[in-house]
Scaffold this motif. Sequence first.
Motif, mmCIF file in Angstrom:
data_model
loop_
_atom_site.group_PDB
_atom_site.id
_atom_site.type_symbol
_atom_site.label_atom_id
_atom_site.label_comp_id
_atom_site.label_asym_id
_atom_site.label_seq_id
_atom_site.Cartn_x
_atom_site.Cartn_y
_atom_site.Cartn_z
ATOM 1 N N THR A 1 -7.703 -1.739 -11.787
ATOM 2 C CA THR A 1 -8.779 -2.139 -10.876
ATOM 3 C C THR A 1 -9.018 -3.645 -10.868
ATOM 4 O OG1 THR A 1 -10.371 -1.706 -12.660
ATOM 5 C CG2 THR A 1 -9.981 0.066 -11.058
ATOM 6 N N SER A 2 -8.468 -4.341 -11.852
ATOM 7 C CA SER A 2 -8.662 -5.795 -11.940
ATOM 8 C C SER A 2 -7.482 -6.578 -11.385
ATOM 9 C CB SER A 2 -8.887 -6.215 -13.403
ATOM 10 O OG SER A 2 -10.020 -5.581 -13.936
ATOM 11 N N LEU A 3 -6.421 -5.860 -10.986
ATOM 12 C CA LEU A 3 -5.228 -6.536 -10.496
ATOM 13 C C LEU A 3 -5.461 -7.107 -9.106
ATOM 14 C CD1 LEU A 3 -2.374 -4.063 -11.536
ATOM 15 C CD2 LEU A 3 -2.935 -6.244 -12.588
ATOM 16 N N PRO A 4 -4.812 -8.216 -8.772
ATOM 17 C CA PRO A 4 -4.850 -8.729 -7.403
ATOM 18 C C PRO A 4 -4.241 -7.695 -6.458
ATOM 19 C CG PRO A 4 -3.946 -10.364 -8.915
ATOM 20 C CD PRO A 4 -4.034 -9.087 -9.677
ATOM 21 N N ILE A 5 -4.639 -7.746 -5.208
ATOM 22 C CA ILE A 5 -4.170 -6.766 -4.223
ATOM 23 C C ILE A 5 -2.660 -6.705 -4.166
ATOM 24 C CG2 ILE A 5 -4.040 -6.316 -1.746
ATOM 25 C CD1 ILE A 5 -6.928 -7.174 -1.523
ATOM 26 N N MET A 6 -1.972 -7.843 -4.165
ATOM 27 C CA MET A 6 -0.514 -7.841 -4.013
ATOM 28 C C MET A 6 0.177 -7.135 -5.169
ATOM 29 S SD MET A 6 0.729 -8.866 -1.268
ATOM 30 C CE MET A 6 2.412 -9.070 -1.821
ATOM 31 N N ALA A 7 -0.392 -7.189 -6.360
ATOM 32 C CA ALA A 7 0.247 -6.531 -7.491
ATOM 33 C C ALA A 7 0.252 -5.032 -7.315
ATOM 34 C CB ALA A 7 -0.492 -6.903 -8.784
ATOM 35 N N CYS B 1 0.131 -3.515 -4.230
ATOM 36 C CA CYS B 1 0.537 -3.105 -2.892
ATOM 37 C C CYS B 1 1.860 -2.377 -2.834
ATOM 38 C CB CYS B 1 0.587 -4.348 -1.997
ATOM 39 S SG CYS B 1 0.865 -3.966 -0.280
ATOM 40 N N THR B 2 2.911 -2.992 -3.382
ATOM 41 C CA THR B 2 4.242 -2.405 -3.271
ATOM 42 C C THR B 2 4.297 -1.030 -3.908
ATOM 43 O OG1 THR B 2 5.232 -4.599 -3.307
ATOM 44 C CG2 THR B 2 6.675 -2.743 -3.771
ATOM 45 N N ASN B 3 3.685 -0.903 -5.083
ATOM 46 C CA ASN B 3 3.723 0.383 -5.767
ATOM 47 C C ASN B 3 2.972 1.464 -4.992
ATOM 48 O OD1 ASN B 3 4.482 1.753 -8.417
ATOM 49 N ND2 ASN B 3 2.306 2.249 -8.248
ATOM 50 N N LEU B 4 1.820 1.079 -4.402
ATOM 51 C CA LEU B 4 1.061 2.048 -3.629
ATOM 52 C C LEU B 4 1.867 2.579 -2.450
ATOM 53 C CD1 LEU B 4 -2.520 0.493 -3.507
ATOM 54 C CD2 LEU B 4 -1.927 2.774 -4.330
ATOM 55 N N LEU B 5 2.539 1.667 -1.755
ATOM 56 C CA LEU B 5 3.323 2.087 -0.597
ATOM 57 C C LEU B 5 4.476 2.988 -1.006
ATOM 58 C CD1 LEU B 5 3.436 -1.290 1.332
ATOM 59 C CD2 LEU B 5 2.108 0.733 1.900
ATOM 60 N N ALA C 1 -11.183 1.580 -0.966
ATOM 61 C CA ALA C 1 -11.682 0.824 0.184
ATOM 62 C C ALA C 1 -10.742 -0.297 0.613
ATOM 63 C CB ALA C 1 -13.064 0.245 -0.135
ATOM 64 N N HIS C 2 -9.826 -0.701 -0.273
ATOM 65 C CA HIS C 2 -8.894 -1.798 0.040
ATOM 66 C C HIS C 2 -7.535 -1.292 0.516
ATOM 67 C CE1 HIS C 2 -11.610 -4.803 -1.611
ATOM 68 N NE2 HIS C 2 -11.779 -4.036 -2.683
ATOM 69 N N LEU C 3 -7.441 -0.003 0.785
ATOM 70 C CA LEU C 3 -6.142 0.602 1.099
ATOM 71 C C LEU C 3 -5.432 -0.094 2.263
ATOM 72 C CD1 LEU C 3 -4.139 2.902 0.567
ATOM 73 C CD2 LEU C 3 -5.457 4.305 2.177
ATOM 74 N N LEU C 4 -6.118 -0.272 3.373
ATOM 75 C CA LEU C 4 -5.494 -0.886 4.545
ATOM 76 C C LEU C 4 -5.242 -2.370 4.323
ATOM 77 C CD1 LEU C 4 -7.429 0.881 7.449
ATOM 78 C CD2 LEU C 4 -5.292 1.549 6.331
ATOM 79 N N ASP C 5 -6.108 -3.024 3.558
ATOM 80 C CA ASP C 5 -5.899 -4.439 3.243
ATOM 81 C C ASP C 5 -4.626 -4.631 2.423
ATOM 82 O OD1 ASP C 5 -8.250 -5.280 4.494
ATOM 83 O OD2 ASP C 5 -9.443 -4.879 2.705
ATOM 84 N N GLN C 6 -4.375 -3.706 1.524
ATOM 85 C CA GLN C 6 -3.189 -3.792 0.672
ATOM 86 C C GLN C 6 -1.913 -3.690 1.510
ATOM 87 O OE1 GLN C 6 -4.101 -0.549 -1.889
ATOM 88 N NE2 GLN C 6 -5.496 -1.717 -3.191
ATOM 89 N N ILE C 7 -1.929 -2.799 2.467
ATOM 90 C CA ILE C 7 -0.762 -2.654 3.346
ATOM 91 C C ILE C 7 -0.562 -3.920 4.173
ATOM 92 C CG2 ILE C 7 0.183 -1.361 5.304
ATOM 93 C CD1 ILE C 7 -1.300 1.087 4.233
ATOM 94 N N ASP C 8 -1.659 -4.503 4.608
ATOM 95 C CA ASP C 8 -1.578 -5.689 5.466
ATOM 96 C C ASP C 8 -0.990 -6.888 4.744
ATOM 97 O OD1 ASP C 8 -1.878 -6.788 7.958
ATOM 98 O OD2 ASP C 8 -3.963 -7.384 7.678
ATOM 99 N N GLN C 9 -1.007 -6.853 3.410
ATOM 100 C CA GLN C 9 -0.458 -7.957 2.627
ATOM 101 C C GLN C 9 1.072 -7.964 2.630
ATOM 102 O OE1 GLN C 9 -2.244 -10.460 1.096
ATOM 103 N NE2 GLN C 9 -3.973 -9.557 2.179
ATOM 104 N N VAL C 10 1.682 -6.845 2.980
ATOM 105 C CA VAL C 10 3.146 -6.761 2.997
ATOM 106 C C VAL C 10 3.654 -7.340 4.315
ATOM 107 C CG1 VAL C 10 5.148 -5.242 2.801
ATOM 108 C CG2 VAL C 10 3.025 -4.691 1.575
ATOM 109 N N PRO C 11 4.562 -8.302 4.291
ATOM 110 C CA PRO C 11 4.988 -8.967 5.529
ATOM 111 C C PRO C 11 5.637 -8.029 6.543
ATOM 112 C CG PRO C 11 5.670 -10.219 3.600
ATOM 113 C CD PRO C 11 5.177 -8.907 3.096
ATOM 114 N N PHE C 12 6.534 -7.168 6.087
ATOM 115 C CA PHE C 12 7.247 -6.264 6.989
ATOM 116 C C PHE C 12 7.144 -4.848 6.439
ATOM 117 C CE2 PHE C 12 9.230 -10.416 7.373
ATOM 118 C CZ PHE C 12 9.217 -10.613 8.743
ATOM 119 N N VAL C 13 6.488 -3.969 7.195
ATOM 120 C CA VAL C 13 6.242 -2.627 6.677
ATOM 121 C C VAL C 13 5.909 -1.677 7.825
ATOM 122 C CG1 VAL C 13 3.778 -3.068 6.314
ATOM 123 C CG2 VAL C 13 4.925 -1.317 4.961
#
Length: 388
Positions: A55-61, A63-67, A93-105
């Motif tokens: 829960t303390s990790l930055p969003i990008m850390a 993101c890839t694993n969640l996807l 609550a950050h689910l869509l934000d995490q996806i948006d951080q990935v450049p191509f997805v």
Amino acid sequence: MSQQIVRCLLNCKVEINSLNSDGLTPLDITLLDKTQSRNQEIEDMLRSAGALEATSLPIMANCTNLLRTDQRLNEAAQAGNVDALYELIWEDAHLLDQIDQVPFVDTPLHIAASMGHVDFALEIMRLKPSFARKKNQYGFSPLHLALQKQNQYVLSREHLKEKKQTQMVLRLIDVDRNLVRVQGREGVTPLHYVAEKGNVDLLCKFLAACPESILQVTIRKETALHVAAKNDKLEVLEVMLGWLRFVNKDDILNWKDDEGNTLLHISISRKDKTAMDIIKFHLQTKPEFEELESMVRNFGGREGSSLATVEIADDLKRGLIWRQNVLLFFYRSSLSITDENRNALLVVAVLIATATFQAALTPPQDLWGNSSSDIDSAAETKRHRNQH
């Protein structure tokens, strides 16, 4: 023993904040059971090395694993299940934000647009407008994918699915008209795509929604007109020619692709056959075509190789003169009405322009519009009549 292994791994510079399939970091696992004294020692070692809870990790850390590991969002998009979408958002609550951080997805909008789930797609687009312009790993936006699926249904004659997918396309541009000009793989926009496929109905709607899209070029400097000409989509080309005159953008006709070719260069290089070319070909084996040749020539028919480009241009200009006032009336009227009615009015104007070019380019049907098989049939009928 476990403490020694952990110390050894930390000395080897392992990734201390990686997530497992449950979304837990090594520190999270240690914290699950603090009853054992060894876990406190391991926790201290991890924290000293910079370990964090998930829960303390930055969003990008994350993101890839969640996807990669959480397929529930993709499943919701494939099913068009809006309720499931909000259940997942409630969990994170950050689910869509995490996806948006990935450049191509492939976002949930990509999936829903391809599957034809209009309500789900529009809800995602409302929550995360940026998804509509994001490209997946293959360089396609959601609108590109929706068009590809729509064309697939056209080719397979699945009319109900085609209608549903067409609705998806139109609803997307209702929300954001500029999606028509979003460049995907190799700079191809949705307008380029429908020009290549020859979809006149969507082409008219795209031009009415986003006139600026006619200015976009691919990485080969091709406008949608270049694409239509290279793919022999005459009707599409006629629509765009009429549109350019309607919006006073005739200069685009002289734009060159990366090989220095204008529309005129491309059209000439296509070497389309006229009715006279077809008749001359059949004369080699069918003498009865001599009379047809004489008839067509009397009506001004000529071989394609002898058609002067200046004459073609003059024909186009003559065909437009008598309708320019009508188009001007439509344009002036469009300035004082609602956006919805304006779009409808502009589509009508495009269709009028299309009819103009068709009239200019299409000679009488019985002389120029027939295929070689039609000419064969006409000659055979005439020969049979003479015998009786």
